[in-house]
Scaffold this motif. Sequence first.
Motif, PDB file in Angstrom:
ATOM      1  N   GLY A  88       0.804  -1.206   0.000  1.00 35.01           N
ATOM      2  CA  GLY A  88       0.000   0.000   0.000  1.00 35.01           C
ATOM      3  C   GLY A  88       0.845   1.268   0.000  1.00 35.01           C
ATOM      4  N   ASP A  89       0.188   2.382   0.257  1.00 34.24           N
ATOM      5  CA  ASP A  89       0.839   3.699   0.248  1.00 34.24           C
ATOM      6  C   ASP A  89       0.857   4.222   1.685  1.00 34.24           C
ATOM      7  OD1 ASP A  89       1.384   6.489   0.122  1.00 34.24           O
ATOM      8  OD2 ASP A  89       0.594   6.602  -1.915  1.00 34.24           O
ATOM      9  N   GLN A  90       2.021   4.143   2.332  1.00 36.76           N
ATOM     10  CA  GLN A  90       2.113   4.545   3.734  1.00 36.76           C
ATOM     11  C   GLN A  90       1.711   6.003   3.947  1.00 36.76           C
ATOM     12  OE1 GLN A  90       2.570   3.016   6.632  1.00 36.76           O
ATOM     13  NE2 GLN A  90       2.458   4.993   7.685  1.00 36.76           N
ATOM     14  N   LEU A  91       2.222   6.894   3.118  1.00 39.08           N
ATOM     15  CA  LEU A  91       1.910   8.313   3.301  1.00 39.08           C
ATOM     16  C   LEU A  91       0.422   8.573   3.153  1.00 39.08           C
ATOM     17  CD1 LEU A  91       4.909  10.021   1.450  1.00 39.08           C
ATOM     18  CD2 LEU A  91       4.562   9.735   3.912  1.00 39.08           C
ATOM     19  N   ILE A 133       2.008 -16.139   4.434  1.00 40.63           N
ATOM     20  CA  ILE A 133       3.087 -15.173   4.263  1.00 40.63           C
ATOM     21  C   ILE A 133       2.767 -13.901   5.035  1.00 40.63           C
ATOM     22  CG2 ILE A 133       4.252 -13.665   2.602  1.00 40.63           C
ATOM     23  CD1 ILE A 133       4.067 -15.901   0.559  1.00 40.63           C
ATOM     24  N   THR A 134       3.643 -13.551   5.982  1.00 42.34           N
ATOM     25  CA  THR A 134       3.554 -12.262   6.653  1.00 42.34           C
ATOM     26  C   THR A 134       4.822 -11.487   6.289  1.00 42.34           C
ATOM     27  OG1 THR A 134       4.551 -12.897   8.789  1.00 42.34           O
ATOM     28  CG2 THR A 134       2.224 -13.404   8.468  1.00 42.34           C
ATOM     29  N   SER A 135       5.383 -10.740   7.219  1.00 40.48           N
ATOM     30  CA  SER A 135       6.524  -9.903   6.883  1.00 40.48           C
ATOM     31  C   SER A 135       7.320  -9.559   8.127  1.00 40.48           C
ATOM     32  CB  SER A 135       6.043  -8.608   6.221  1.00 40.48           C
ATOM     33  OG  SER A 135       7.093  -7.676   6.078  1.00 40.48           O
ATOM     34  N   VAL A 136       8.619  -9.340   7.936  1.00 37.59           N
ATOM     35  CA  VAL A 136       9.434  -8.832   9.041  1.00 37.59           C
ATOM     36  C   VAL A 136       8.956  -7.449   9.467  1.00 37.59           C
ATOM     37  CG1 VAL A 136      11.464 -10.194   8.408  1.00 37.59           C
ATOM     38  CG2 VAL A 136      11.189  -7.888   7.456  1.00 37.59           C
ATOM     39  N   ALA A 137       8.202  -6.764   8.600  1.00 41.18           N
ATOM     40  CA  ALA A 137       7.654  -5.455   8.963  1.00 41.18           C
ATOM     41  C   ALA A 137       6.704  -5.554  10.145  1.00 41.18           C
ATOM     42  CB  ALA A 137       6.935  -4.840   7.765  1.00 41.18           C
ATOM     43  N   GLY A 138       6.154  -6.741  10.398  1.00 41.24           N
ATOM     44  CA  GLY A 138       5.253  -6.931  11.522  1.00 41.24           C
ATOM     45  C   GLY A 138       5.949  -7.073  12.856  1.00 41.24           C
ATOM     46  N   ASP A 139       7.282  -7.129  12.848  1.00 40.68           N
ATOM     47  CA  ASP A 139       8.026  -7.301  14.097  1.00 40.68           C
ATOM     48  C   ASP A 139       8.275  -5.988  14.824  1.00 40.68           C
ATOM     49  OD1 ASP A 139       8.096 -10.002  13.707  1.00 40.68           O
ATOM     50  OD2 ASP A 139      10.261 -10.168  13.474  1.00 40.68           O
ATOM     51  N   ARG A 140       8.271  -4.871  14.092  1.00 43.16           N
ATOM     52  CA  ARG A 140       8.435  -3.568  14.737  1.00 43.16           C
ATOM     53  C   ARG A 140       7.918  -2.469  13.820  1.00 43.16           C
ATOM     54  NH1 ARG A 140      13.123  -1.378  18.704  1.00 43.16           N
ATOM     55  NH2 ARG A 140      12.050   0.559  19.246  1.00 43.16           N
ATOM     56  N   GLY A 141       7.183  -1.521  14.395  1.00 40.74           N
ATOM     57  CA  GLY A 141       6.668  -0.416  13.606  1.00 40.74           C
ATOM     58  C   GLY A 141       7.768   0.553  13.204  1.00 40.74           C
ATOM     59  N   ARG A 142       7.823   0.830  11.900  1.00 40.63           N
ATOM     60  CA  ARG A 142       8.813   1.776  11.368  1.00 40.63           C
ATOM     61  C   ARG A 142       8.085   2.804  10.513  1.00 40.63           C
ATOM     62  NH1 ARG A 142      13.094  -1.670   8.234  1.00 40.63           N
ATOM     63  NH2 ARG A 142      14.197   0.328   8.218  1.00 40.63           N
ATOM     64  N   PRO A 143       8.521   4.067  10.523  1.00 41.80           N
ATOM     65  CA  PRO A 143       7.796   5.111   9.809  1.00 41.80           C
ATOM     66  C   PRO A 143       7.522   4.809   8.345  1.00 41.80           C
ATOM     67  CG  PRO A 143       9.405   6.115  11.255  1.00 41.80           C
ATOM     68  CD  PRO A 143       9.647   4.623  11.313  1.00 41.80           C
ATOM     69  N   ARG A 144       8.402   4.046   7.695  1.00 42.07           N
ATOM     70  CA  ARG A 144       8.244   3.852   6.256  1.00 42.07           C
ATOM     71  C   ARG A 144       7.091   2.916   5.890  1.00 42.07           C
ATOM     72  NH1 ARG A 144      14.037   1.500   4.777  1.00 42.07           N
ATOM     73  NH2 ARG A 144      14.472   3.301   6.073  1.00 42.07           N
TER      74      ARG A 144
END
Length: 246
Positions: A88-91, A133-144
Amino acid sequence: MQRILILGATSSIAAEAAQIYALRGDRLHLVGRNPDKLAEVARRCGNVRVTTEAADFAKLESNEAVATRAMAALEGIDTVLVAHGDIGDQLASERSFQEAEAILRTNFTSVVSLLIPLANHMEAMRAGRIGVITSVAGDRGRPRNYTYGAAKGALNVYLQGLRTRLYAAGVTVTTLKLGPVDTPMTRDHAKHALFGKPAQVARDIVVAIDAGTPEAYVPSFWRAIMPVVKNTPERVFQLLPFLSGR
């Protein structure tokens, strides 16, 4: 011969996984949004028995029927790989709840709506393998990418509970925490040495699901990296641009 259901089968990684299963002689049912791309994935699977269905998983009310038709097409399911998702589009998600909700629906709610009927079926059969399938992005919130990360983090927790619930029935649930992969979903991302390649990632996924691995980082080197990312104190984390930057 195993009966394999792949949801989100037109993604680069899922298409590679489909070919791996096909080479083993497994029977496949492929579900994805684009019928032309589905037909191409099916063609690449060769002469094994392959059925397909075009479906939009964002239509949550239709997903139970999608799962039911898959069970009928395969006459039961031995393995399911849930592979759909979109960063998706984070911004945009920071300014529009509609965009944020779409990311959450694609990456979390739609997956749950599919897993409920599939898990109930496998629990009743007292056999089966589920890989998501999940993601390493789910391990910690990052601004991007924290909206996407929040969806994947919620999915990780959901899968933990589902895995323990289904343990007594002999059904395995594998959480596949992927690092970034060089696919169309990351076409706008600057590539670096940590990006995986779809073919190898797909091989690692199939191995993990076959083994009933509870949680697999793919590629495996992320298992060493993510504890550092997760456990860095927040005040330090916020001062490190490569972690906290956009």
